[in-house]
Write a protein that holds these residues in place. Structure first.
Motif, PDB file in Angstrom:
ATOM      1  N   ASN A  57      -4.618  -8.436   5.771  1.00  0.00           N
ATOM      2  CA  ASN A  57      -3.506  -7.490   5.836  1.00  0.00           C
ATOM      3  C   ASN A  57      -2.161  -8.211   5.884  1.00  0.00           C
ATOM      4  O   ASN A  57      -1.110  -7.581   5.710  1.00  0.00           O
ATOM      5  CB  ASN A  57      -3.639  -6.577   7.056  1.00  0.00           C
ATOM      6  CG  ASN A  57      -4.571  -5.409   6.799  1.00  0.00           C
ATOM      7  OD1 ASN A  57      -5.282  -5.379   5.805  1.00  0.00           O
ATOM      8  ND2 ASN A  57      -4.598  -4.443   7.701  1.00  0.00           N
ATOM      9  N   TYR A  58      -2.200  -9.526   6.123  1.00  0.00           N
ATOM     10  CA  TYR A  58      -0.962 -10.297   6.245  1.00  0.00           C
ATOM     11  C   TYR A  58      -0.873 -11.326   5.123  1.00  0.00           C
ATOM     12  O   TYR A  58      -1.796 -12.095   4.895  1.00  0.00           O
ATOM     13  CB  TYR A  58      -0.889 -10.949   7.634  1.00  0.00           C
ATOM     14  CG  TYR A  58      -0.999  -9.885   8.699  1.00  0.00           C
ATOM     15  CD1 TYR A  58       0.071  -9.034   8.966  1.00  0.00           C
ATOM     16  CD2 TYR A  58      -2.206  -9.656   9.361  1.00  0.00           C
ATOM     17  CE1 TYR A  58      -0.040  -8.002   9.880  1.00  0.00           C
ATOM     18  CE2 TYR A  58      -2.323  -8.634  10.277  1.00  0.00           C
ATOM     19  CZ  TYR A  58      -1.243  -7.798  10.534  1.00  0.00           C
ATOM     20  OH  TYR A  58      -1.365  -6.768  11.428  1.00  0.00           O
ATOM     21  N   ARG A  59       0.253 -11.305   4.426  1.00  0.00           N
ATOM     22  CA  ARG A  59       0.401 -12.117   3.224  1.00  0.00           C
ATOM     23  C   ARG A  59       0.535 -13.613   3.540  1.00  0.00           C
ATOM     24  O   ARG A  59       0.098 -14.451   2.763  1.00  0.00           O
ATOM     25  CB  ARG A  59       1.628 -11.653   2.432  1.00  0.00           C
ATOM     26  CG  ARG A  59       1.479 -10.251   1.865  1.00  0.00           C
ATOM     27  CD  ARG A  59       2.699  -9.890   1.027  1.00  0.00           C
ATOM     28  NE  ARG A  59       2.603  -8.530   0.512  1.00  0.00           N
ATOM     29  CZ  ARG A  59       1.940  -8.184  -0.571  1.00  0.00           C
ATOM     30  NH1 ARG A  59       1.296  -9.098  -1.262  1.00  0.00           N
ATOM     31  NH2 ARG A  59       1.922  -6.923  -0.981  1.00  0.00           N
ATOM     32  N   GLN A  71      -6.739 -19.137   7.436  1.00  0.00           N
ATOM     33  CA  GLN A  71      -6.735 -18.016   8.377  1.00  0.00           C
ATOM     34  C   GLN A  71      -7.590 -18.330   9.608  1.00  0.00           C
ATOM     35  O   GLN A  71      -7.186 -18.054  10.742  1.00  0.00           O
ATOM     36  CB  GLN A  71      -7.243 -16.746   7.684  1.00  0.00           C
ATOM     37  CG  GLN A  71      -6.284 -16.202   6.640  1.00  0.00           C
ATOM     38  CD  GLN A  71      -6.906 -15.093   5.802  1.00  0.00           C
ATOM     39  OE1 GLN A  71      -8.130 -14.970   5.703  1.00  0.00           O
ATOM     40  NE2 GLN A  71      -6.061 -14.281   5.187  1.00  0.00           N
ATOM     41  N   GLU A  97       2.938 -14.859   9.292  1.00  0.00           N
ATOM     42  CA  GLU A  97       2.805 -13.460   9.714  1.00  0.00           C
ATOM     43  C   GLU A  97       1.568 -13.286  10.589  1.00  0.00           C
ATOM     44  O   GLU A  97       1.622 -12.612  11.626  1.00  0.00           O
ATOM     45  CB  GLU A  97       2.705 -12.539   8.494  1.00  0.00           C
ATOM     46  CG  GLU A  97       3.997 -12.296   7.772  1.00  0.00           C
ATOM     47  CD  GLU A  97       3.804 -11.371   6.580  1.00  0.00           C
ATOM     48  OE1 GLU A  97       4.458 -10.317   6.547  1.00  0.00           O
ATOM     49  OE2 GLU A  97       3.000 -11.694   5.694  1.00  0.00           O
ATOM     50  N   LEU A  98       0.467 -13.875  10.165  1.00  0.00           N
ATOM     51  CA  LEU A  98      -0.776 -13.773  10.926  1.00  0.00           C
ATOM     52  C   LEU A  98      -0.603 -14.372  12.312  1.00  0.00           C
ATOM     53  O   LEU A  98      -1.018 -13.773  13.315  1.00  0.00           O
ATOM     54  CB  LEU A  98      -1.903 -14.483  10.176  1.00  0.00           C
ATOM     55  CG  LEU A  98      -3.277 -14.510  10.865  1.00  0.00           C
ATOM     56  CD1 LEU A  98      -3.799 -13.097  11.090  1.00  0.00           C
ATOM     57  CD2 LEU A  98      -4.273 -15.327  10.041  1.00  0.00           C
ATOM     58  N   ASN A 137      -3.264  -1.970  11.957  1.00  0.00           N
ATOM     59  CA  ASN A 137      -2.029  -2.687  12.275  1.00  0.00           C
ATOM     60  C   ASN A 137      -1.926  -2.903  13.790  1.00  0.00           C
ATOM     61  O   ASN A 137      -2.780  -2.447  14.551  1.00  0.00           O
ATOM     62  CB  ASN A 137      -0.803  -1.926  11.741  1.00  0.00           C
ATOM     63  CG  ASN A 137      -0.681  -0.520  12.324  1.00  0.00           C
ATOM     64  OD1 ASN A 137      -1.069  -0.269  13.458  1.00  0.00           O
ATOM     65  ND2 ASN A 137      -0.119   0.402  11.547  1.00  0.00           N
ATOM     66  N   THR A 138      -0.892  -3.600  14.213  1.00  0.00           N
ATOM     67  CA  THR A 138      -0.770  -3.933  15.630  1.00  0.00           C
ATOM     68  C   THR A 138      -0.577  -2.692  16.501  1.00  0.00           C
ATOM     69  O   THR A 138      -1.103  -2.632  17.613  1.00  0.00           O
ATOM     70  CB  THR A 138       0.409  -4.894  15.866  1.00  0.00           C
ATOM     71  OG1 THR A 138       1.610  -4.336  15.319  1.00  0.00           O
ATOM     72  CG2 THR A 138       0.148  -6.234  15.216  1.00  0.00           C
ATOM     73  N   VAL A 153       1.470 -12.072  14.537  1.00  0.00           N
ATOM     74  CA  VAL A 153       0.724 -10.874  14.948  1.00  0.00           C
ATOM     75  C   VAL A 153      -0.226 -11.195  16.105  1.00  0.00           C
ATOM     76  O   VAL A 153      -0.354 -10.420  17.060  1.00  0.00           O
ATOM     77  CB  VAL A 153      -0.051 -10.291  13.745  1.00  0.00           C
ATOM     78  CG1 VAL A 153      -1.121  -9.321  14.198  1.00  0.00           C
ATOM     79  CG2 VAL A 153       0.909  -9.592  12.795  1.00  0.00           C
TER      80      VAL A 153
END
Length: 316
Positions: free
Chosen positions: A46-48, A86, A52-53, A26-27, A56
Motif C-alpha cells: 500500500n506504500y510506494r 520491505q 513511507e512504510l 490504512n493507519t 507508517v
C-alpha cells in the motif's frame, strides 16, 4: 469473546484480525482496530516508498495500546520486487506480526523470529500448510472459498477441520465472516480466530471512494464473481456493469503465453502490475471502468459505519 491461541499470541482482547486489503487498509483503520481490542494488518504494497512504510510503522507503534496489535502483509514471491527491502524495514522497526502471501515464507520466518515478530502464513490447502508449519510459522491463515480477493478452493468446514486435525499450530479462518454468528461458527469448527476484510471496506476510515463503499452496501453475496483479469490469479470482485462488459476470463493471448513455461512468470508479473493499477484507479477514483474487490461477507454490510461500530457488530 473467548480467549484463544490467537488472543494469546498477539495479546489482543478479541480473536479477530482486520485483514490486509490492497489500497483499502490504512493507519486510521488499524488504530481504531487496536483501540477496540483486535489486530489490524496493512499490505506493505500500500506504500510506494520504503520511507513511507517506515513512517507508517513508527506511527502505529506510537498509537499502539494494550489489547491491540498491528502487523503487515508481505507478498513473498518474485512478483513483488520490493519484498526484501520491505522485510528489512519491518524487521528494523518492529511490528507484532507479519502475514505472508503467494510464496515461500522461509526467509521471512527466519528474519522475523530474530526480532520476536510472529509470522502467520496464508494457506489454501493442507500440503502448503504442512510446509509452512515445518518452516516455523506461528499460525496458519486458512483462506477459504468465501474469502474476498484471492480466495481458496475449499469451504471453511473442510479447510479448517483438515488443518486442525493435521497441524499443530493455530488456524485462523479467512473468508465468510460478516457477523458474530459467523465468528462463532469458525471457532466451533476449530479455528483460533478469524481474519475479516470486506466488512471494513464500507468504513468511515477507509480511504476509498464513496462509490466503492456504497457498492458494498448495495450489492450482496450473490453479486460476487471470480475474475482472472486483475492479477492473473482468480480474484473475487463485485459484479458491476463494467466487470460484466470486460468478462472474467483471461484473453486468448494470455492463455497461450501462460502455457509457455519460460514466459508464464513474466505474463503473471505483467498482469499483476496491470491489474493492481486498475484496482487502484477503481479504489481511488470512480469511473465506469470500476473493478471493486470484495467477498461475499458484504452481505451483512447495510450502511457505512466507523470501524469501531463494525467491530462492535462482530463481537456482540
Amino acid at each position: 469473546m473467548a480467549v484463544t491461541k490467537l488472543t494469546q499470541l498477539l495479546n489482543i482482547k478479541h480473536p479477530i484480525i482486520q485483514a490486509p486489503m490492497f489500497l483499502v487498509s490504512n493507519t486510521a483503520m488499524v488504530i481504531e482496530a487496536m483501540k477496540n481490542g483486535i489486530a489490524g494488518c496493512i499490505p506493505a504494497l500500500n506504500y510506494r516508498t520504503l520511507d513511507e512504510l517506515r513512517a507508517v510503522i513508527k506511527e502505529l507503534k506510537a498509537a499502539k495500546i494494550e489489547g491491540g496489535a498491528f502487523g503487515f502483509n508481505l507478498i513473498v514471491n518474485k512478483s513483488n520486487i520490493k519484498y526484501k527491502d520491505q522485510l528489512q524495514i519491518i524487521c528494523e522497526e518492529g511490528v507484532d506480526f507479519i502475514i505472508t502471501s503467494l510464496g515461500s515464507p522461509e526467509e521471512t520466518i527466519k528474519r522475523a523470529h530474530k526480532k520476536n515478530i510472529k509470522v502467520f502464513c496464508d494457506v489454501t490447502d493442507l500440503n502448503f500448510a504442512k510446509k509452512v508449519e515445518g518452516l516455523g510459522a506461528d499460525a496458519l491463515i486458512a483462506v477459504n472459498n468465501l474469502a474476498g480477493g484471492h480466495r481458496g478452493n475449499h469451504s471453511p468446514e473442510v479447510l479448517i477441520s483438515e488443518l486442525v486435525k493435521n497441524c499443530a499450530i493455530p488456524v485462523i479462518s479467512a473468508g465468510g465472516v460478516g457477523c458474530k454468528k459467523d465468528i462463532d461458527k469458525m471457532l466451533i469448527l476449530g479455528a483460533e480466530g478469524v481474519s475479516v476484510g470486506s466488512p471494513f471496506i464500507a468504513s468511515e476510515e477507509a480511504n476509498v471512494t464513496e462509490e466503492y463503499k456504497q457498492a458494498c452496501v448495495k450489492y450482496g453475496a450473490n453479486d460476487i464473481v471470480m475474475t482472472e483479469r486483475i492479477s492473473g490469479t482468480p480474484c473475487t470482485v463485485i459484479n458491476t456493469p463494467y466487470v460484466q462488459k470486460i468478462g472474467t476470463k483471461q484473453t486468448w493471448i494470455e492463455r497461450i503465453l501462460n502455457k509457455n513455461k519460460k514466459l508464464k512468470k513474466w505474463v503473471k508479473m505483467i498482469r499483476f502490475s496491470i491489474g493492481m493499477k486498475a484496482t487502484e484507479k477503481a479504489a481511488k477514483k470512480a469511473t465506469y471502468k470500476t473493478v471493486w474487490v470484495a467477498g461475499p461477507s458484504i452481505e451483512h454490510t447495510k450502511e457505512i459505519l466507523p470501524v469501531s461500530k463494525i467491530i462492535q457488530q462482530l463481537i456482540e
